[in-house]
Enzyme design. Structure first.
Site, short mmCIF file in Angstrom:
data_model
loop_
_atom_site.label_atom_id
_atom_site.label_comp_id
_atom_site.label_asym_id
_atom_site.label_seq_id
_atom_site.Cartn_x
_atom_site.Cartn_y
_atom_site.Cartn_z
N HIS A 117 -16.14 33.33 34.94
CA HIS A 117 -15.86 33.16 33.84
C HIS A 117 -15.28 31.58 33.88
O HIS A 117 -15.28 30.92 32.87
CB HIS A 117 -15.26 33.93 32.86
CG HIS A 117 -15.35 35.34 33.16
ND1 HIS A 117 -16.88 35.63 31.98
CD2 HIS A 117 -14.84 36.72 32.85
CE1 HIS A 117 -16.98 36.95 32.28
NE2 HIS A 117 -16.47 37.23 32.70
N ASP A 154 -22.43 41.93 38.02
CA ASP A 154 -20.81 41.88 36.74
C ASP A 154 -21.33 42.70 35.30
O ASP A 154 -22.35 41.63 34.85
CB ASP A 154 -20.29 40.84 36.85
CG ASP A 154 -18.51 40.87 36.11
OD1 ASP A 154 -18.20 41.19 37.20
OD2 ASP A 154 -18.52 40.86 35.87
N HIS A 156 -20.03 41.62 33.03
CA HIS A 156 -19.85 40.28 31.85
C HIS A 156 -20.56 38.91 32.29
O HIS A 156 -21.30 38.74 33.20
CB HIS A 156 -18.50 40.48 32.07
CG HIS A 156 -17.76 40.85 31.64
ND1 HIS A 156 -16.65 41.64 32.83
CD2 HIS A 156 -16.81 41.31 30.40
CE1 HIS A 156 -15.77 43.12 31.89
NE2 HIS A 156 -16.14 42.05 30.84
N ASP A 235 -17.90 46.28 37.28
CA ASP A 235 -17.40 46.70 36.28
C ASP A 235 -18.48 47.19 35.37
O ASP A 235 -18.03 47.28 34.73
CB ASP A 235 -16.63 45.39 35.54
CG ASP A 235 -16.49 43.58 35.27
OD1 ASP A 235 -18.05 43.81 36.08
OD2 ASP A 235 -16.16 43.28 35.11
#
Ligand SMILES: [Zn+2]
Length: 298
Positions: A117, A154, A156, A235
């Protein structure tokens, strides 16, 4: 062209060709009491690798901090003023050096804070430096590669990686991610070097495998990366409360195997994988083990 090689910290003679990069300093960073991005994440992976016997078959190394000049390949100077995360980025660079030198076939970096991120000029989420994006730029600029790929599984969206690599035709980024979900908002790039596949909550492994097969693999094959980086977030596991996807360990095995197929065909097998998310400690440890086991051929 590589100018830094990992210190010789082998535990005796080694035939291990999968590196395991980490550093005690990666435990020092604290997000606050009860925060899911906690030091115990690395303990969970390390203890599980030890318990399963896999750790003994890996080439364990400790990374130097990343030099600021290398961090600045992916980040603006103001952001670099925040000095957290140098070991995590350093592990990705050391792994890149070792794989490019042929000392290792591939490597997994058990590091934190995570990176995907982190944008060019801002820290975001739990991320300060974008370890994978820095290493991808480093492979191009310092090792003289023409083409690399970044694969991000991931849960995200790796918005920071996208921010840094969008429009750089030397880097193909392939990802899937839960959507709508964090990170919310922000313009998504339509740059042709991005293969971003948003998927709804509760997407399961069979659907993800089809996406990988139909959308990632042909683009990866066409790009012919000389080195593949993995943003290895776990995740998307069905037991992870920070996401709502339904992957299990065998899905990470399958994805890793397909990435290895591409790496063998185009990149001499070269893969540098860096830990991103994964917050259910048991699922994280088992998923990381499954991923590393494929990398190590064990
Ligand atoms: Zn994540």
């Amino acid at each position: 062209m590589a100018r830094r090689y990992p210190k010789n910290q082998h535990l005796g003679p080694t035939v291990n060709k999968t590196g395991y990069f980490t550093h005690p300093d990666c435990r020092l960073h604290e997000m606050g009491a009860g925060h899911p991005e906690c030091p115990e994440r690395l303990d969970a992976i390390d203890e599980h690798l030890q318990a399963t016997g896999l750790r003994d078959s890996l080439d364990r190394r400790e990374a130097d901090p990343a030099p600021l000049a290398d961090i600045e390949l992916a980040h603006g100077r103001m952001h670099v003023a925040a000095l957290r995360g140098l070991r995590a980025a350093g592990a990705a660079l050391a792994a890149t050096d070792a794989v490019m030198a042929g000392e290792l076939d591939n490597a997994f970096c058990a590091v934190r804070p995570p990176g995907h991120h982190a944008c060019r000029d801002t820290a975001m989420g739990f991320c300060f430096f974008n370890n994978v994006a820095i290493a991808a730029k480093y492979a191009l600029e310092r090792h003289g590669l023409q083409r690399v790929a970044i694969v991000d599984f991931d849960v995200h969206h790796g918005n920071g990686t996208e921010d840094i690599v969008a429009g750089d035709e030397r880097i193909l980024m392939a990802s899937f991610y839960q959507h709508p979900f964090y990170p919310v908002g922000g313009a998504r790039s339509n740059a042709p070097n991005l293969v971003n596949v948003p998927v709804p909550a509760r997407t399961r492994g069979m659907d993800v495998r089809e996406i990988v097969e139909m959308m990632w693999i042909p683009r990866l094959e066409a790009h012919r990366p000389e080195l593949i980086f993995i943003s290895a977030g776990f995740d998307a596991h069905r037991s992870d409360d920070l996401g709502q996807m339904g992957l299990v360990e065998q899905d990470f095995v399958w994805i890793t195997s397909r990435i290895m197929d591409v790496a063998r065909q185009h990149a001499n097998g070269r893969i540098v994988s860096c830990l991103e998310g994964g917050y259910n400690l048991g699922a994280l440890a088992r998923s990381a083990e499954a991923h590393i086991r494929v990398l190590a051929g064990r």
